[in-house]
Design a protein around this motif. Sequence first.
Motif, PDB file in Angstrom:
ATOM      1  N   HIS A  22       0.821  -1.212   0.000  1.00  5.00           N
ATOM      2  CA  HIS A  22       0.000   0.000   0.000  1.00  5.00           C
ATOM      3  C   HIS A  22       0.854   1.262   0.000  1.00  5.00           C
ATOM      4  CE1 HIS A  22      -3.645  -2.285   0.643  1.00  5.00           C
ATOM      5  NE2 HIS A  22      -3.030  -2.941   1.615  1.00  5.00           N
ATOM      6  N   GLU A  23       2.053   1.183  -0.555  1.00  2.00           N
ATOM      7  CA  GLU A  23       2.961   2.321  -0.521  1.00  2.00           C
ATOM      8  C   GLU A  23       3.745   2.411  -1.821  1.00  2.00           C
ATOM      9  OE1 GLU A  23       3.529   0.909   3.985  1.00  2.00           O
ATOM     10  OE2 GLU A  23       4.710   0.161   2.343  1.00  2.00           O
ATOM     11  N   LEU A  24       4.215   3.606  -2.077  1.00  2.00           N
ATOM     12  CA  LEU A  24       5.158   3.828  -3.166  1.00  2.00           C
ATOM     13  C   LEU A  24       6.341   4.565  -2.551  1.00  2.00           C
ATOM     14  CD1 LEU A  24       5.784   3.613  -6.195  1.00  2.00           C
ATOM     15  CD2 LEU A  24       4.756   5.880  -6.451  1.00  2.00           C
ATOM     16  N   VAL A  25       7.520   3.975  -2.664  1.00  2.00           N
ATOM     17  CA  VAL A  25       8.738   4.529  -2.075  1.00  2.00           C
ATOM     18  C   VAL A  25       9.665   4.958  -3.205  1.00  2.00           C
ATOM     19  CG1 VAL A  25      10.716   4.039  -0.587  1.00  2.00           C
ATOM     20  CG2 VAL A  25       8.498   2.984  -0.094  1.00  2.00           C
ATOM     21  N   THR A  26      10.276   6.128  -3.070  1.00  2.00           N
ATOM     22  CA  THR A  26      11.233   6.627  -4.054  1.00  2.00           C
ATOM     23  C   THR A  26      12.561   6.884  -3.351  1.00  2.00           C
ATOM     24  OG1 THR A  26       9.446   7.625  -5.331  1.00  2.00           O
ATOM     25  CG2 THR A  26      11.676   8.407  -5.790  1.00  2.00           C
ATOM     26  N   VAL A  27      13.650   6.395  -3.965  1.00  2.00           N
ATOM     27  CA  VAL A  27      14.969   6.431  -3.348  1.00  2.00           C
ATOM     28  C   VAL A  27      15.984   7.035  -4.314  1.00  2.00           C
ATOM     29  CG1 VAL A  27      16.795   4.984  -2.353  1.00  2.00           C
ATOM     30  CG2 VAL A  27      14.411   4.346  -2.048  1.00  2.00           C
ATOM     31  N   ASP A  46       4.691   7.609  -0.407  1.00  2.00           N
ATOM     32  CA  ASP A  46       3.255   7.848  -0.506  1.00  2.00           C
ATOM     33  C   ASP A  46       2.532   6.604  -0.043  1.00  2.00           C
ATOM     34  OD1 ASP A  46       0.770   8.919  -1.010  1.00  2.00           O
ATOM     35  OD2 ASP A  46       0.922   8.772  -3.178  1.00  2.00           O
ATOM     36  N   GLU A  47       1.815   6.743   1.062  1.00  2.00           N
ATOM     37  CA  GLU A  47       1.014   5.650   1.599  1.00  2.00           C
ATOM     38  C   GLU A  47      -0.317   5.706   0.861  1.00  2.00           C
ATOM     39  OE1 GLU A  47      -2.118   4.098   3.866  1.00  2.00           O
ATOM     40  OE2 GLU A  47      -1.716   6.198   4.141  1.00  2.00           O
ATOM     41  N   ILE A  48      -0.512   4.794  -0.061  1.00  2.00           N
ATOM     42  CA  ILE A  48      -1.585   4.857  -1.042  1.00  2.00           C
ATOM     43  C   ILE A  48      -2.955   4.509  -0.461  1.00  2.00           C
ATOM     44  CG2 ILE A  48      -2.383   3.916  -3.252  1.00  2.00           C
ATOM     45  CD1 ILE A  48       0.649   3.341  -3.802  1.00  2.00           C
ATOM     46  N   ALA A  49      -3.031   3.575   0.471  1.00  2.00           N
ATOM     47  CA  ALA A  49      -4.325   3.076   0.954  1.00  2.00           C
ATOM     48  C   ALA A  49      -5.191   4.182   1.557  1.00  2.00           C
ATOM     49  CB  ALA A  49      -4.112   1.964   1.973  1.00  2.00           C
ATOM     50  N   GLU A  50      -4.656   4.927   2.509  1.00  2.00           N
ATOM     51  CA  GLU A  50      -5.441   5.973   3.167  1.00  2.00           C
ATOM     52  C   GLU A  50      -4.897   7.371   2.906  1.00  2.00           C
ATOM     53  OE1 GLU A  50      -5.539   4.913   7.262  1.00  2.00           O
ATOM     54  OE2 GLU A  50      -6.374   2.940   6.868  1.00  2.00           O
TER      55      GLU A  50
END
Length: 95
Positions: A22-27, A46-50
């Motif tokens: 439920h997340e998108l992480v950018t590094v 970005d925590e996509i679920a909520e």
Amino acid sequence: MNYRLPISTEFTSLVFSYPSEHELVTVLVNFDKNFKIIDFESIAYDEIAESAFRSSSEISADKIKLTASDYSGDEPKFEILTYSIKKDGKIEETK
């Protein structure tokens, strides 16, 4: 891989994003001339679920300014973290 940042001619800086449940992480990852990892740091989340938690960054040649947001409570909370990008590609949090 998303894109390359022109931070230095001494090392290569690439930005990667990856999803989890439920997340998108950018590094941001800094590589030496032989593409061995020098250092890395999360620059966006970005925590996509909520959509309660997220972070984003402003990046320059020697600095990362990350703003983390928490919208899970009644009032949003913000935290700013600053990292320095050293000439050798190392990334260090500054206080």
